[in-house]
Design a protein around this motif. Sequence first.
Motif, short mmCIF file in Angstrom:
data_model
loop_
_atom_site.label_atom_id
_atom_site.label_comp_id
_atom_site.label_asym_id
_atom_site.label_seq_id
_atom_site.Cartn_x
_atom_site.Cartn_y
_atom_site.Cartn_z
N PRO A 17 0.87 -1.30 -0.14
CA PRO A 17 -0.02 -0.10 -0.05
C PRO A 17 0.95 1.38 -0.01
N PHE A 18 0.50 2.48 -0.82
CA PHE A 18 1.33 3.28 -0.90
C PHE A 18 1.22 4.19 0.39
N ASP A 19 0.40 4.19 1.27
CA ASP A 19 0.10 5.10 2.47
C ASP A 19 0.56 4.62 3.51
N SER A 20 1.48 3.42 3.26
CA SER A 20 1.84 2.81 4.61
C SER A 20 2.82 3.65 5.69
N ALA A 21 3.33 4.59 4.91
CA ALA A 21 4.41 5.47 5.62
C ALA A 21 3.51 6.46 6.53
N GLU A 22 2.33 6.84 6.26
CA GLU A 22 1.51 7.77 6.79
C GLU A 22 0.66 7.06 7.96
N ARG A 23 0.74 5.96 8.14
CA ARG A 23 0.06 5.34 9.25
C ARG A 23 0.95 4.60 9.97
N GLU A 24 0.64 4.27 11.46
CA GLU A 24 1.39 3.42 12.16
C GLU A 24 1.05 1.73 12.11
N ILE A 25 2.05 1.28 11.70
CA ILE A 25 1.76 -0.19 11.20
C ILE A 25 2.28 -1.13 12.65
N ASP A 26 1.09 -1.93 12.97
CA ASP A 26 1.65 -2.71 14.03
C ASP A 26 2.63 -3.71 13.65
N PRO A 27 3.82 -3.82 14.56
CA PRO A 27 4.75 -4.87 14.32
C PRO A 27 4.17 -6.35 14.19
N ARG A 28 2.90 -6.40 14.84
CA ARG A 28 2.37 -7.70 14.93
C ARG A 28 1.27 -7.78 14.02
N ASP A 29 1.19 -6.93 12.86
CA ASP A 29 0.22 -7.00 11.86
C ASP A 29 0.75 -8.03 10.97
N GLU A 30 0.23 -9.34 11.08
CA GLU A 30 0.95 -10.32 10.20
C GLU A 30 0.56 -10.18 8.80
N ALA A 31 -0.71 -9.80 8.41
CA ALA A 31 -0.92 -9.52 7.00
C ALA A 31 -0.11 -8.64 6.43
N TYR A 32 0.17 -7.39 7.07
CA TYR A 32 0.91 -6.61 6.42
C TYR A 32 2.32 -6.85 6.23
N TRP A 33 2.90 -7.63 7.25
CA TRP A 33 4.43 -7.85 7.02
C TRP A 33 4.73 -9.12 6.33
N ALA A 34 3.62 -9.99 6.19
CA ALA A 34 3.68 -10.93 5.27
C ALA A 34 3.86 -10.54 3.75
N LEU A 35 2.98 -9.44 3.58
CA LEU A 35 2.88 -8.84 2.24
C LEU A 35 4.33 -8.29 1.85
N VAL A 36 4.84 -7.66 2.72
CA VAL A 36 6.27 -7.10 2.73
C VAL A 36 7.29 -8.27 2.27
N ARG A 37 7.08 -9.33 3.05
CA ARG A 37 7.88 -10.51 2.89
C ARG A 37 7.57 -10.98 1.50
N GLU A 38 6.51 -11.07 0.82
CA GLU A 38 6.27 -11.48 -0.66
C GLU A 38 6.82 -10.93 -1.60
N GLN A 39 7.38 -9.39 -1.15
CA GLN A 39 8.11 -8.59 -2.25
C GLN A 39 9.49 -9.16 -2.53
N PHE A 40 9.78 -10.20 -1.89
CA PHE A 40 11.29 -10.62 -2.04
C PHE A 40 11.46 -11.97 -2.58
N PRO A 41 12.22 -11.97 -3.51
CA PRO A 41 12.39 -13.30 -4.05
C PRO A 41 13.15 -14.21 -3.12
N LEU A 42 13.72 -13.61 -1.77
CA LEU A 42 14.68 -14.51 -1.11
C LEU A 42 14.10 -15.71 -0.70
N THR A 43 14.90 -16.96 -0.96
CA THR A 43 14.17 -18.10 -0.59
C THR A 43 13.61 -18.54 0.78
N LYS A 44 12.47 -19.24 1.11
CA LYS A 44 11.84 -19.46 2.13
C LYS A 44 12.38 -20.98 2.57
#
Length: 429
Positions: free
Chosen positions: A33-60
Amino acid sequence: MYRRKFLRRASQALAGLMGFPLLSKPSSLPELPFDSAEREIDPRDEAYWALVREQFPLTKERVYLNTGGLGASPYVVIAAVQEKINELERISETGHGEELWRGMKEKAGQILGCKAEEIAYTRNATEGCAIVCNGLPLQRGDEVITTTHEHVGNTLSWLARQKREGIVMKIFEPSTNAAQENIDRIARLITPRTRALSIPHITTSTGQILSVKQIGELAAGHKLWYFVDGAQAAGMMPVNVHEIGCHAYATSGHKWLLGPKGTGLLYVREDALDLIEAKHLGGYSNIGEFDMTTGAFQFHPSAQRYEYGTMSTPLFVGLGAAMDFLLRIGMQNIWRHNFALATALREGLNRLGVEVNSPQAQNEHSAMITFTLKNRAREEVTKFLLEKFKLRTRGIYEGGLNAVRVSLHVYNSFAEVERVLEGVEGLLG
Ligand SMILES: Cc1ncc(COP(=O)(O)O)c(C=O)c1O
């Protein structure tokens, strides 16, 4: 359009056939989401951080916990590099341009808290450290204060100047007990011959955040030149070099900034540009024409004077894309996330009764946690964690330690912290 798509598919297929599939973002992957920086994102917001993780080809297939060594790049960075290479190789041009350089340096200014004119591109943090060390006008007998927990990338240039020119290194062991203790240790080393202070923002060894602002005040009070090695800080947490009050600050593009490998940033404060002499010179270091008959030439008025010769435009465009990526999430959100993971790890290790080398104080430990297992060589621990638990950590010898460091960044999760704790428990058992 159709032709371009066809060519891209054909080149991907060809690369695939050759065994090198191009890493490109799956078309089904949603954008951050483009507006992430403008809101406070909970470190435990699993859906958000999982989406961040998906942005990397880094092997699982394994858990990557060595951002302090090297950061993984997201798809957008890889694509930006690939596209720029494609564009430039077709016409065989460097792609270097004032406007492009300036635009990317403005982003760097947002990340470091300075003006675009105060930024030079380097190939890594080490190059930035070397430019500052070798550019300062030090004489035989002049003293430089530094820590016993330096990374080789900052310390070797100083040691070489000590050997070659007789400057004197004065060292202190960073205390992990109290920030004031470090200020006192530095103050005790200052003599009339002290000229410079060179310290890391975050130590490579224990991930300790040094109180660089207060130390800067001490340096300013004694009129010392102040250099901060920020290789471990930029991209991990918000940084403001103007607030720190240092003359110069060097960092890597390929660690916490998640940029292409072989990129770095050097900040030199506007009023220190003539103090820290640019020694490696060439194309882009100057403005106007040089005159062989009079010997006259003019340094570039900005920190660009520290750049010399042809550089890789695709890599720096990639670094720009990496900084955009971080700024889109927001440096405060990134720091809250990384710090929460590190806190969970530190507390878990404490519960297991493991020796934690990193500071326990909330305002001093970073997103890198270092620990020592009694009677175990660091190589044995890192090997066990990798082979049995698929955890990529890094052994630490710096500062005389026999320890293991875990780095936690945007692509890491609380589940991965749990896995580290299980791995450590496995070793204790
Ligand atoms: C504190 C510190 N300084 C400098 C460096 C060297 O970084 P680079 O490889 O970008 O030169 C590192 C790398 O780990 C580091 O931790």
